[in-house]
Design a protein around this motif. Structure first.
Motif, mmCIF file in Angstrom:
data_model
loop_
_atom_site.group_PDB
_atom_site.id
_atom_site.type_symbol
_atom_site.label_atom_id
_atom_site.label_comp_id
_atom_site.label_asym_id
_atom_site.label_seq_id
_atom_site.Cartn_x
_atom_site.Cartn_y
_atom_site.Cartn_z
ATOM 1 N N ALA A 175 3.095 6.019 -5.559
ATOM 2 C CA ALA A 175 2.970 6.130 -7.015
ATOM 3 C C ALA A 175 1.737 6.913 -7.434
ATOM 4 C CB ALA A 175 2.944 4.733 -7.632
ATOM 5 N N LYS A 176 0.587 6.668 -6.773
ATOM 6 C CA LYS A 176 -0.665 7.272 -7.210
ATOM 7 C C LYS A 176 -0.889 8.675 -6.661
ATOM 8 C CE LYS A 176 -3.164 2.900 -7.819
ATOM 9 N NZ LYS A 176 -4.319 2.066 -7.352
ATOM 10 N N GLU A 177 -0.482 8.914 -5.422
ATOM 11 C CA GLU A 177 -0.796 10.183 -4.783
ATOM 12 C C GLU A 177 0.363 11.175 -4.776
ATOM 13 O OE1 GLU A 177 -3.811 10.671 -4.062
ATOM 14 O OE2 GLU A 177 -4.571 8.621 -4.118
ATOM 15 N N LEU A 178 1.568 10.694 -4.583
ATOM 16 C CA LEU A 178 2.701 11.614 -4.407
ATOM 17 C C LEU A 178 3.452 11.889 -5.697
ATOM 18 C CD1 LEU A 178 4.140 10.439 -0.976
ATOM 19 C CD2 LEU A 178 2.271 12.005 -1.482
ATOM 20 N N ALA A 179 3.553 10.879 -6.584
ATOM 21 C CA ALA A 179 4.265 11.112 -7.841
ATOM 22 C C ALA A 179 3.641 12.245 -8.658
ATOM 23 C CB ALA A 179 4.322 9.820 -8.656
ATOM 24 N N PRO A 180 2.289 12.345 -8.770
ATOM 25 C CA PRO A 180 1.708 13.482 -9.499
ATOM 26 C C PRO A 180 2.045 14.829 -8.865
ATOM 27 C CG PRO A 180 0.096 11.723 -9.266
ATOM 28 C CD PRO A 180 1.262 11.354 -8.410
ATOM 29 N N HIS B 132 0.838 -1.204 0.000
ATOM 30 C CA HIS B 132 0.000 0.000 0.000
ATOM 31 C C HIS B 132 0.872 1.253 0.000
ATOM 32 C CE1 HIS B 132 -3.099 2.896 0.742
ATOM 33 N NE2 HIS B 132 -2.574 3.223 1.926
ATOM 34 N N ALA B 133 1.966 1.199 0.747
ATOM 35 C CA ALA B 133 2.869 2.349 0.762
ATOM 36 C C ALA B 133 3.426 2.624 -0.628
ATOM 37 C CB ALA B 133 4.007 2.101 1.749
ATOM 38 N N ASP B 134 3.794 1.565 -1.360
ATOM 39 C CA ASP B 134 4.304 1.740 -2.723
ATOM 40 C C ASP B 134 3.224 2.310 -3.636
ATOM 41 O OD1 ASP B 134 6.732 0.706 -1.911
ATOM 42 O OD2 ASP B 134 6.260 -1.340 -2.547
#
Length: 441
Positions: free
Chosen positions: A407-412, A401-403
């Protein structure tokens, strides 16, 4: 016959060494003993040195110690001369402690050095002295450090002696370059090595050749070593490369017994450098037979076999095995075993060319979700991110879940110029993983 006159003075030098020489090297001499009494302007009387005795040596001979001390039988000496000799021995770096005592009779003096030799636990590597054999280099260093056998104590004085000895042998052959020293740990361990190399200039690699290599591995090996051509030669680097990258190349092709000899060089006038030769004993290529799992409790052997993805008859390919072990690690991480580790030990059947791999799993404890902090964001954005983090305090911690969250919330956010990151703190005593979502300023 006049009575024996004892003029024993006892001066002790003890050498203390640091735990590590990589961070810094220090030497201290603690001097104790009876102070020499003399009136201002007076000097101790001279006596002829008739014998040098040594007690406490295990490696070095009496002649070795006498040579290091700088004393010579038959010469006149004073107490100050003996003191300087003891200091010279202490500063050689070869002794943990040095004491001396002496007796005089009728103008003749005998000195005895009581010593404790330092442990020689650091290998010395002559990194790029391509003009000399190892035997020649050993001989040159022995002139400065008698009984040198390729290993030395860990302190700051020994490297200085070796550097001077190696520079002298370069200068004697009018070879340009200056000798430098660097402490270095060996690949795959914490063991320290002392590396001595020639710089300004260093010899360069003109070409690389192989011996004992079959056609199958040759192309991949040649590709790996191609960047070496034109670079400064370093025995330490090339040996490290053969022990890691090139050995793994063989294991990628199933050659689990492949072993490299020490690299050899020959002077090459074509580029004013050296030709490098790498010799290998390949052994056979093996196929996968099975895995034997040890230490696993949370996941059974069948589940681990599926995650590993290796089948009987497959090439025993290290790259594929490592990929499977990463899947094993992810499965453990999904179940809260965030510190799980695996180690691999092959059992090779040369007759059938099959390999059984014992895989030992150290699962560690199962961790749960601890506290969540959101720092640096606006109140609104912080609340949004907190809601999208689905693990609640006390839940089994799911590393996947951390990965996904990163990827989904912080990379953008990072792509829009907001350097957000996920930080973890594993608390073994509490059995929790605390998480921070941080916007860097």
């Amino acid at each position: 016959m006049p009575p024996l006159k004892l003029m024993a003075r006892r001066l002790q030098y003890r050498v203390s060494m640091p735990m590590s020489l990589v961070a810094g090297v220090f030497l201290s001499l603690l001097v104790t003993g009876v102070a020499y009494q003399q009136t201002p302007g007076s000097q101790s009387p001279e006596a002829q040195l008739v014998a040098i005795d040594v007690a406490g040596t295990t490696r070095m001979t009496r002649e070795d110690v006498a040579k290091l001390s700088g004393l010579a039988v038959g010469t006149p000496v004073q107490v100050a001369t003996l003191q300087s000799a003891a200091e010279r021995l202490a500063r050689s770096g070869l002794f943990e402690s040095v004491e001396y005592r002496y007796t005089t009779m009728a103008g003749k003096l005998t000195v005895t050095f009581d010593v404790v030799e330092a442990e020689r636990n650091v290998p010395v590597i002559f990194d790029n002295f391509v003009w000399f054999s190892d035997a020649q280099l050993l001989g040159a260093v022995r002139e400065a450090l008698p009984s040198f056998d390729g290993r030395v104590p860990q302190n700051e004085d020994v490297p200085d002696h070796i550097t001077r000895a190696l520079q002298a042998i370069l200068d004697s052959r009018k070879i340009p370059g200056s000798v430098g020293f660097m402490p270095q740990t060996a690949v795959g361990s914490d063991s320290l090595q002392f590396i001595f190399k020639v710089a300004d200039p260093s010899p360069r690699i003109c070409k690389v050749g192989f011996e004992g290599v079959s056609p199958g591995p040759l192309r991949e090996l040649a590709s790996n070593v191609a960047p070496l051509v034109g670079q400064d030669y370093s025995r330490f680097y090339v040996s490290s490369m053969t022990a890691a990258t090139l050995t793994d190349t063989y294991r990628h092709l199933g050659y689990w017994r492949a072993s490299f000899e020490s690299p050899t060089t020959t002077l090459d006038d074509s580029c004013d450098g050296v030709s490098l030769q790498l010799s290998v004993d390949e052994g056979p290529s093996y196929v996968w037979q099975m895995a034997e799992w040890k230490g696993n409790v949370a996941l059974d052997a069948n589940a681990l076999d599926k995650l590993l993805g290796m089948r009987s008859g497959d090439l025993a390919d290290l790259v594929k095995i490592k990929s499977g072990l990463r899947q094993v690690a992810k499965a453990y991480g999904r179940n809260g075993y965030v510190q799980a580790q695996t180690s691999l030990t092959p059992r090779l059947n040369d007759e059938q060319r099959r390999a059984v791999f014992e895989i030992h799993v150290t699962e560690g404890r199962q961790f749960r979700m601890g506290a969540l902090e959101v720092l640096g964001f606006s109140e609104r954005d912080g609340e949004t991110l907190s809601k999208r983090w689905r693990l609640k305090p006390g839940d089994i911690f799911d590393a996947s879940h951390a990965d996904e969250f990163s990827a989904k919330e912080l990379a953008p956010l990072r792509r829009t110029g907001k350097p957000a990151e996920l930080q973890y703190h594993v608390d073994p005593s509490a059995g929790v993983v605390n998480v921070r979502i941080v916007l860097q300023r």
